[in-house]
Design a protein around this motif. Structure first.
Motif, PDB file in Angstrom:
ATOM      1  N   ARG A 134       0.837  -1.212   0.000  1.00 44.86           N
ATOM      2  CA  ARG A 134       0.000   0.000   0.000  1.00 44.86           C
ATOM      3  C   ARG A 134       0.867   1.255   0.000  1.00 44.86           C
ATOM      4  O   ARG A 134       0.537   2.254  -0.664  1.00 44.86           O
ATOM      5  N   SER A 191      -8.949  -1.412  -6.821  1.00 47.49           N
ATOM      6  CA  SER A 191      -8.541  -0.366  -5.882  1.00 47.49           C
ATOM      7  C   SER A 191      -8.991   1.013  -6.321  1.00 47.49           C
ATOM      8  O   SER A 191      -9.145   1.909  -5.494  1.00 47.49           O
ATOM      9  N   PRO A 198      -9.621  -1.709  -2.079  1.00 45.93           N
ATOM     10  CA  PRO A 198     -10.043  -0.432  -1.507  1.00 45.93           C
ATOM     11  C   PRO A 198     -11.315   0.147  -2.112  1.00 45.93           C
ATOM     12  O   PRO A 198     -12.029   0.897  -1.437  1.00 45.93           O
TER      13      PRO A 198
END
Length: 248
Positions: free
Chosen positions: A75, A178, A209
């Motif tokens: 990340r 994401s 995410p």
């Protein structure tokens, strides 16, 4: 249930008898993540595995290394890319190194499992346009340890995933996303993937995410469930199959 039963079972496959832990487990500090990220972004390859082995010898568990160090590092590198601190080639190389580290750690710490012809099969792939794939690698690790036969495709165009769905039987398809801008592309792709599948009752899960705190997007993209943490994947996938059995 996931934390109390599934995760501990993953650790039962450690090779041999490890010395009694004399220090408490710890999650990695921010400076560890920054330092590992810097090493993975270097042009030349570094022997990061030796350092990870030292952490294991010092008492850090395999799960802590994977979810407390490697996942936050992935990340962190993604944020550096979004901030234009590093370029696409550097990120791609770093993610390939991270995936190799997961494989090396599995080889180092876990006994190989024989493939069961009757095992459940899952195909993992990024959503169309998605470039962050390390979460898939972690999900594949935990699913493999829980007895799933895992196939991963890291091509963001889904061509390989479509071909595999047409040629092979999979119980579940897992897709990661994401970036919010690709939600509509994923929603358009899921029906195509379902139609291509040899399994007419294919279950589809999503993660990443883009789905964090957004349960409405599960229905929007046509998925059956979402995974917020890679460690949850085995329990959620098994739950989907159990629901199918009860429905029959």
């Amino acid at each position: 249930m996931v934390e109390a039963e599934i995760i501990p079972r993953l650790m039962l496959a450690h090779r041999g008898e490890r010395p009694v832990r004399r220090i408490p487990p710890r999650l990695s500090a921010a400076d560890d993540i920054d330092r590992l990220g810097a090493l993975l972004l270097l042009p030349e390859d570094r022997d990061v595995l030796t350092e990870l082995r030292r952490l294991l010898d010092d008492g850090m568990s395999l799960e802590e290394v994977l979810t407390g160090l490697l996942a936050p590092t992935a990340r962190h590198i993604g944020r550096l890319w979004e901030e234009d601190v590093c370029d696409f080639l550097q990120v791609t190389t770093a993610m390939a190194r991270l995936r190799r580290l997961v494989h090396d750690l599995e080889t180092l710490c876990l006994d190989p499992r024989p493939v069961d012809p009757a095992s459940r099969r899952v195909l993992l792939a990024p959503a169309p346009g998605e470039t962050h794939t390390f979460g898939l690698t972690l999900a594949g690790h935990f699913l493999g340890e829980a007895g799933w036969e895992v196939t991963a495709s890291f091509e963001p165009c889904l061509t390989d995933a479509l071909e595999r769905l047409r040629a092979e039987w999979f119980d579940v398809l897992g897709l990661s996303l994401s970036c919010d801008v690709h939600v509509e592309r994923l929603a358009a792709a899921v029906p195509v993937l379902r139609r291509a599948s040899r399994n007419r009752d294919l279950r589809v899960i999503v993660g990443g995410p883009a789905f964090a705190g957004r349960p409405d997007r599960i229905r929007l993209v046509g998925a059956d469930a979402a995974v917020e943490d890679a460690r949850q994947a085995p329990g959620i996938l098994q739950g989907l199959l159990d629901l199918r059995i009860r429905a029959c």
